[in-house]
Design a protein around this motif. Structure first.
Motif, mmCIF file in Angstrom:
data_model
loop_
_atom_site.group_PDB
_atom_site.id
_atom_site.type_symbol
_atom_site.label_atom_id
_atom_site.label_comp_id
_atom_site.label_asym_id
_atom_site.label_seq_id
_atom_site.Cartn_x
_atom_site.Cartn_y
_atom_site.Cartn_z
ATOM 1 N N ARG A 60 0.820 -1.220 0.000
ATOM 2 C CA ARG A 60 0.000 0.000 0.000
ATOM 3 C C ARG A 60 0.845 1.257 0.000
ATOM 4 N N VAL A 92 2.082 1.980 -3.566
ATOM 5 C CA VAL A 92 1.137 2.497 -4.564
ATOM 6 C C VAL A 92 0.457 3.775 -4.090
ATOM 7 N N GLY A 93 0.910 4.320 -2.974
ATOM 8 C CA GLY A 93 0.395 5.626 -2.556
ATOM 9 C C GLY A 93 -0.913 5.585 -1.793
ATOM 10 N N LEU A 94 -1.343 4.393 -1.369
ATOM 11 C CA LEU A 94 -2.571 4.342 -0.584
ATOM 12 C C LEU A 94 -2.294 4.690 0.878
ATOM 13 N N MET A 95 -1.051 4.427 1.295
ATOM 14 C CA MET A 95 -0.647 4.809 2.651
ATOM 15 C C MET A 95 0.610 5.636 2.550
ATOM 16 N N LYS A 96 0.752 6.540 3.506
ATOM 17 C CA LYS A 96 1.955 7.367 3.497
ATOM 18 C C LYS A 96 2.973 6.812 4.482
ATOM 19 N N PHE A 145 4.040 12.512 -6.750
ATOM 20 C CA PHE A 145 3.112 11.379 -6.813
ATOM 21 C C PHE A 145 2.607 11.055 -8.218
ATOM 22 N N GLU A 146 2.065 12.066 -8.900
ATOM 23 C CA GLU A 146 1.425 11.793 -10.191
ATOM 24 C C GLU A 146 2.415 11.222 -11.195
ATOM 25 N N ILE A 192 3.663 7.524 -9.975
ATOM 26 C CA ILE A 192 2.674 6.446 -9.947
ATOM 27 C C ILE A 192 2.166 6.125 -11.359
ATOM 28 N N SER A 193 2.381 7.040 -12.301
ATOM 29 C CA SER A 193 1.889 6.798 -13.664
ATOM 30 C C SER A 193 2.623 5.632 -14.321
ATOM 31 N N VAL A 205 -1.363 -1.676 -10.824
ATOM 32 C CA VAL A 205 -1.630 -2.224 -9.495
ATOM 33 C C VAL A 205 -2.813 -3.182 -9.472
#
Lengths: 311, 302
Positions: free
Chosen positions: B50, B53-57, B74-75, B78-79, B83
């Motif tokens: 997580r 993939v940026g769901l948790m910091k 981030f953008e 993550i591009s 996932v």
């Protein structure tokens, strides 16, 4: 951003419930207007006017007699005055409904639109959590605030659409069921209104009701973000929507009551004159609404952007 | 590894309340490589994924994807990531196709043709316009893979990817992952409980326990050959060969070519041999060895 809104719009209308809600809205408005027309024939208030008038006559004869104490006389006179007011009211309410009066009273049905918008706003974020799709949504090259903003804009668009549908179906059924006014003025809350002003006035009232619906929907939206629970968001918002006015009335004697949102959320009172608290002005109400609005949105966005997704 | 890593976890740490869920994790993933991610329940696999993939910091540390930080950029970073986190949860009330359109809109430059291409790749052409609620778990997994591949990611993260697939589907899936890793140089990170699956699929295996990385190994080295020798007197054998006791015999690591000579030696010493058989030490054995029987996290931390 446009793509995100398109996405939200697509998801919204892929749910059967949304279609059911909107069709139900149009049907109920047209149905109710028709029903009102039918019941108009069934209920005739002219008898009430007549009975009131005979009672006034009786009081008149009583007053004419000499053997009355001063107290009795005052009491009778007061009674007579009340009666006369009621006669005016009964004649007024017995006026045949005309097309224009139906149109101008459309804003009264906006509570339905508010309910529907609450349902959409309360669910639009929390269902992503409950269905687990939030993981798919947030692991994309799109910042979280954009995702949330697109959802909020979708709520606004839905509310606008529902308002438009309400107005359109009300106007439509007004034209189907009622004939136009014969006189050039009509009575609207103790005021004579020019018939030609009906369109602008009714649209203005619709706009004020739209603001009311949106502020309540924003509460639902915020609760949906905070608690991730659709039921809670919708339940609490509806509860507040219906009891908000009462809460303000309970607390009216305290000076802080005028800072409660629900003393101001319904701006149509400045047109109809039925304000909950005395001495309120439109600019003050608008100020209070804006402050609350900003607080709700800031809370929603901060929570959404900071949250660790574990759903 | 000669090329630059696609993904780097740098001192990744996550603290929730007082508990260190992830403790100073460092790991690099390379293009064209499939890395397995193993650990007992509660070891921190899902939390790590997580954070990737940026769901948790992360509390501290960072995830770099092609050198771009997930925290600050981030953008952009993550591009490049595709996932599937746990079960791919799709919008059940929409068709598979609409789901793909939905996710395609969230990436730059995914055309209609690309969507159709991906649908063909995962073999969903026939049912793509039906609602997801009518799909079987296996079909949802395929759709999940399709959405992860839409934007041609450089890095693919899969959490329990074969869950719900039938044996044929698992095999097909494995072959497919292999091919995109090799042909397109995609780096793949797979977390799974199915050890045999990981063993077959991955080039490298990372083992995590109690939030700490225990071991990173190439799968080739795991496949060392062992022989089980049952002989009498066993003590004498132990003097001659190094190995560990297993039941009545001895487990010895050696190559096939060494076996005849070893037998000759034993016979020359007058030892009676009852059995010599190859013993494959499975990943499971190694896994349990490493994690100490796989008890739930933090038990021996306190």
């Amino acid at each position: 951003m446009l793509n995100l809104i398109k996405n939200e719009w697509m998801k919204l209308w892929s749910k059967k419930g949304t279609w059911v809600m909107v069709i139900f809205l149009a049907a109920i408005i047209i149905g109710l207007t028709g029903l009102a027309k039918l019941s108009e024939r069934l209920f005739d208030d002219s008898e009430w006017t007549e009975s009131l008038e005979t009672e006034i006559d009786e009081i008149e004869t009583q007053l004419a007699s000499d053997d009355l104490t001063e107290r009795e006389r005052v009491e009778l006179e007061m009674q007579q005055e009340d009666m006369q007011e009621m006669v005016v009211f009964s004649i007024e309410s017995n006026q045949p409904q005309v097309r224009e009066s139906v149109i101008i009273e459309t804003y009264g049905i906006m509570s339905l639109v508010t309910l529907l918008t609450i349902i959409v706003a309360g669910g639009i974020v929390s269902t992503e959590f409950s269905q687990g799709t939030i993981k798919m949504l947030l692991s994309r090259p799109v910042s979280r605030w954009k995702v949330l903003l697109s959802k909020y804009i979708t709520v606004i668009l839905f509310c606008l659409l529902a308002t438009a549908i309400t107005y359109a179906s009300s106007v439509m059924s007004a034209y189907i069921f009622y004939s136009g006014a014969t006189e050039s003025t009509m009575l609207f809350y103790d005021e004579m209104l020019n018939v030609s002003a009906v369109w602008s006035k009714s649209l203005y009232l619709m706009f004020l009701s739209f603001v009311n619906a949106m502020i309540i929907a924003t509460i639902a939206f915020m609760l949906g973000v905070l608690f991730k629970s659709t039921a809670m968001a919708i339940g609490i918002s509806i509860f507040l929507y219906f009891t908000g006015g009462m809460i303000v009335m309970f607390l009216a004697k305290y000076s802080f009551a005028k800072f409660i949102l629900f003393a101001h959320s319904n701006l149509t009172v400045y047109e109809t004159g039925y304000s909950i608290l005395p001495d309120m002005t439109m600019p003050f109400s608008v100020m209070v609404i804006i402050v609350y609005w900003i607080i709700f949105l800031v809370l929603s966005f901060l929570t959404f952007m900071k949250r660790d997704v574990t759903a | 590894m000669d090329s630059k890593p696609v993904v780097e976890l740098q001192n990744l740490t996550k603290v929730i309340g007082q508990k260190k869920i992830i403790d100073n994790l460092n790991l690099s993933l390379y293009p064209g490589q499939i890395t397995g991610f193993l650990g007992p329940n509660g070891a921190g696999k899902t939390t790590t994924i997580r954070m990737m993939v940026g769901l948790m910091k992360p509390t501290s540390g960072d995830v770099l994807i092609e050198g771009k930080s997930l925290t600050t950029d981030f953008e952009e970073s993550i591009s490049k990531v595709g996932v599937i986190v746990e079960n791919p949860e799709m919008y059940k009330y929409m068709s598979g196709y609409k789901n793909l359109v939905h996710f395609a809109r969230m990436h730059d430059g995914v055309t209609k043709e690309r969507i159709d291409e991906v649908i063909a790749q995962v073999g969903m052409q026939n049912r793509i316009h039906e609602k997801v609620s009518t799909y079987s778990l296996g079909m949802r997994q395929r759709l999940g893979l399709a959405q992860a591949l839409l934007h041609r990611p450089k890095f693919l993260i899969l959490d329990e990817p074969t869950n719900g697939l039938d044996p044929a589907g698992i095999r097909e899936f494995r072959v497919y992952l292999r091919s995109i890793a090799e042909k397109e140089g995609v780096s793949i990170f797979v977390s799974s409980h199915m050890l045999s699956e990981i063993e077959l699929m991955c080039d490298r295996i990372a083992v995590i326990q109690n939030g700490q990385l225990l071991n990173v190994e190439e799968t080739d080295t795991i496949n060392e050959t062992y022989y089980y020798i049952e002989a009498s007197p066993i003590e004498k054998v132990e003097q001659l060969l190094t190995g560990e006791r297993l039941n009545n015999g001895l487990l010895v690591q050696m190559n096939k070519e060494e076996v005849p000579m070893m037998v000759g030696n034993l016979v020359a010493e007058g030892i009676e041999i009852f059995a010599i058989q190859p013993h494959t030490k499975t990943l499971e054995d190694q896994f349990l060895e490493l994690t100490g029987g796989g008890q739930i996290a933090e038990s021996h931390k306190k």
